[in-house]
Design an enzyme around this catalytic site. Sequence first.
Site, mmCIF file in Angstrom:
data_model
loop_
_atom_site.group_PDB
_atom_site.id
_atom_site.type_symbol
_atom_site.label_atom_id
_atom_site.label_comp_id
_atom_site.label_asym_id
_atom_site.label_seq_id
_atom_site.Cartn_x
_atom_site.Cartn_y
_atom_site.Cartn_z
ATOM 1 N N THR A 1 27.844 50.649 41.556
ATOM 2 C CA THR A 1 29.125 50.553 42.256
ATOM 3 C C THR A 1 29.621 51.947 42.604
ATOM 4 O O THR A 1 29.274 52.924 41.936
ATOM 5 C CB THR A 1 30.191 49.829 41.393
ATOM 6 O OG1 THR A 1 31.376 49.672 42.173
ATOM 7 C CG2 THR A 1 30.535 50.575 40.120
ATOM 8 N N ASN B 1 32.980 51.989 43.082
ATOM 9 C CA ASN B 1 34.391 51.709 42.806
ATOM 10 C C ASN B 1 34.723 52.151 41.365
ATOM 11 O O ASN B 1 34.310 51.506 40.392
ATOM 12 C CB ASN B 1 34.613 50.204 43.003
ATOM 13 C CG ASN B 1 36.049 49.790 42.788
ATOM 14 O OD1 ASN B 1 36.800 50.442 42.059
ATOM 15 N ND2 ASN B 1 36.433 48.686 43.409
ATOM 16 N N HIS C 1 37.481 52.077 39.713
ATOM 17 C CA HIS C 1 38.325 51.103 38.974
ATOM 18 C C HIS C 1 37.441 50.026 38.337
ATOM 19 O O HIS C 1 37.607 49.666 37.175
ATOM 20 C CB HIS C 1 39.327 50.424 39.913
ATOM 21 C CG HIS C 1 40.298 51.372 40.529
ATOM 22 N ND1 HIS C 1 41.381 51.868 39.845
ATOM 23 C CD2 HIS C 1 40.339 51.931 41.750
ATOM 24 C CE1 HIS C 1 42.054 52.690 40.632
ATOM 25 N NE2 HIS C 1 41.445 52.747 41.791
ATOM 26 N N LYS C 2 36.505 49.540 39.162
ATOM 27 C CA LYS C 2 35.581 48.510 38.670
ATOM 28 C C LYS C 2 34.779 49.074 37.494
ATOM 29 O O LYS C 2 34.616 48.417 36.470
ATOM 30 C CB LYS C 2 34.652 48.144 39.827
ATOM 31 C CG LYS C 2 34.003 46.818 39.702
ATOM 32 C CD LYS C 2 33.064 46.602 40.878
ATOM 33 C CE LYS C 2 33.557 45.522 41.778
ATOM 34 N NZ LYS C 2 32.511 44.962 42.643
ATOM 35 N N ASP D 1 29.921 41.431 41.692
ATOM 36 C CA ASP D 1 30.573 41.209 42.980
ATOM 37 C C ASP D 1 31.671 40.183 42.753
ATOM 38 O O ASP D 1 31.490 39.242 41.977
ATOM 39 C CB ASP D 1 29.546 40.681 43.989
ATOM 40 C CG ASP D 1 29.905 41.119 45.392
ATOM 41 O OD1 ASP D 1 30.122 42.325 45.605
ATOM 42 O OD2 ASP D 1 29.989 40.254 46.283
ATOM 43 N N ALA D 2 32.808 40.410 43.446
ATOM 44 C CA ALA D 2 33.951 39.529 43.198
ATOM 45 C C ALA D 2 34.636 39.156 44.489
ATOM 46 O O ALA D 2 34.407 39.781 45.532
ATOM 47 C CB ALA D 2 34.930 40.237 42.270
ATOM 48 N N PHE E 1 43.240 48.072 41.908
ATOM 49 C CA PHE E 1 42.676 48.248 43.254
ATOM 50 C C PHE E 1 42.742 46.919 43.999
ATOM 51 O O PHE E 1 43.123 45.890 43.439
ATOM 52 C CB PHE E 1 41.233 48.759 43.166
ATOM 53 C CG PHE E 1 40.244 47.745 42.655
ATOM 54 C CD1 PHE E 1 40.131 47.484 41.297
ATOM 55 C CD2 PHE E 1 39.418 47.040 43.521
ATOM 56 C CE1 PHE E 1 39.226 46.544 40.822
ATOM 57 C CE2 PHE E 1 38.506 46.092 43.051
ATOM 58 C CZ PHE E 1 38.412 45.850 41.705
ATOM 59 N N GLY E 2 42.345 46.968 45.266
ATOM 60 C CA GLY E 2 42.221 45.746 46.068
ATOM 61 C C GLY E 2 43.483 44.902 46.055
ATOM 62 O O GLY E 2 44.590 45.409 46.292
ATOM 63 N N HIS F 1 38.646 37.955 35.745
ATOM 64 C CA HIS F 1 37.370 37.360 36.152
ATOM 65 C C HIS F 1 36.199 38.269 35.759
ATOM 66 O O HIS F 1 35.214 37.837 35.209
ATOM 67 C CB HIS F 1 37.405 37.151 37.671
ATOM 68 C CG HIS F 1 37.834 38.368 38.452
ATOM 69 N ND1 HIS F 1 38.978 39.059 38.161
ATOM 70 C CD2 HIS F 1 37.247 39.043 39.489
ATOM 71 C CE1 HIS F 1 39.089 40.093 38.987
ATOM 72 N NE2 HIS F 1 38.052 40.098 39.792
HETATM 73 P P1 IMP Z 1 33.569 43.649 45.623
HETATM 74 O O1 IMP Z 1 32.635 43.245 46.736
HETATM 75 O O2 IMP Z 1 33.215 43.087 44.308
HETATM 76 O O3 IMP Z 1 33.818 45.120 45.589
HETATM 77 O O4 IMP Z 1 34.983 42.992 45.928
HETATM 78 C C1 IMP Z 1 35.377 42.590 47.195
HETATM 79 C C2 IMP Z 1 36.840 42.798 47.392
HETATM 80 O O5 IMP Z 1 37.543 41.862 46.590
HETATM 81 C C3 IMP Z 1 37.352 44.173 47.002
HETATM 82 O O6 IMP Z 1 37.367 45.023 48.102
HETATM 83 C C4 IMP Z 1 38.757 43.879 46.560
HETATM 84 O O7 IMP Z 1 39.603 43.942 47.665
HETATM 85 C C5 IMP Z 1 38.688 42.449 46.060
HETATM 86 N N1 IMP Z 1 38.591 42.424 44.600
HETATM 87 C C6 IMP Z 1 37.505 42.199 43.847
HETATM 88 N N2 IMP Z 1 37.804 42.274 42.546
HETATM 89 C C7 IMP Z 1 39.118 42.570 42.489
HETATM 90 C C8 IMP Z 1 39.991 42.789 41.416
HETATM 91 O O8 IMP Z 1 39.647 42.774 40.224
HETATM 92 N N3 IMP Z 1 41.255 43.066 41.759
HETATM 93 C C9 IMP Z 1 41.691 43.128 43.045
HETATM 94 N N4 IMP Z 1 40.902 42.937 44.084
HETATM 95 C C10 IMP Z 1 39.613 42.663 43.806
#
Ligand code: IMP
Length: 191
Positions: free
Chosen positions: A8, A10, A12-13, A66-67, A141-142, A169
Amino acid sequence: MPKICVVTSNTHKFDEISDVSREYGVEVEMCPGLKLEIQSDNLEDIVLKSALLAYLYLNKPILVEDAGLFINALNGFPGPYSSYVYKTLGVNGILKLMDGVTNRRACFKSAVALVVNNRVLSAQGEVCGVITTYPRGQGGFGFDPIFIPDGESRTFAEMSVSEKNKHSHRAKAIRKIFELLLNVNHNATYL
Ligand code: IMP
């Protein structure tokens, strides 16, 4: 057990994942810039394929997470497209789409894949709650500033990393995968 490379960029992640990894005595390192994004609307599919590709490339223990945010009133949107929607519409765009919507239920879902010693493990985690009407908090974040998990009155952005990890999650998925890793072999697929 060698350090697990968390694919990653990110921070924060990565901080959230390292906080959980400390509970299990597992060492992790951040491996930025390696994530090969697979086109799929299925989070599990994305992480499994990305983790296998990174493992073949680096030949060391790999973890990919991935989330996405799934909003009930929007039929699960943005879901697997959360990253693109965050970049294009952002938090305010989501709030605009939710303007006047009374059903504010939503869930974050996380999928994790871990490849280590030719074993592939996978796990998922979910947290449900509500979308706020305006952004609150400076942390995270996000979509953190607009999501309140069930049982809380604060958004994720108003919590510390360890507080967010009590609900999130991602923390649920990571705990499950470290339990699989440490209790070993059940549910593992061998390469
Ligand atoms: P990623 O592909 O796992 O990085 O997540 C896709 C998008 O989902 C990210 O750009 C965030 O905007 C949002 N996201 C994923 N996980 C979180 C979280 O824990 N908090 C807030 N937004 C999240």
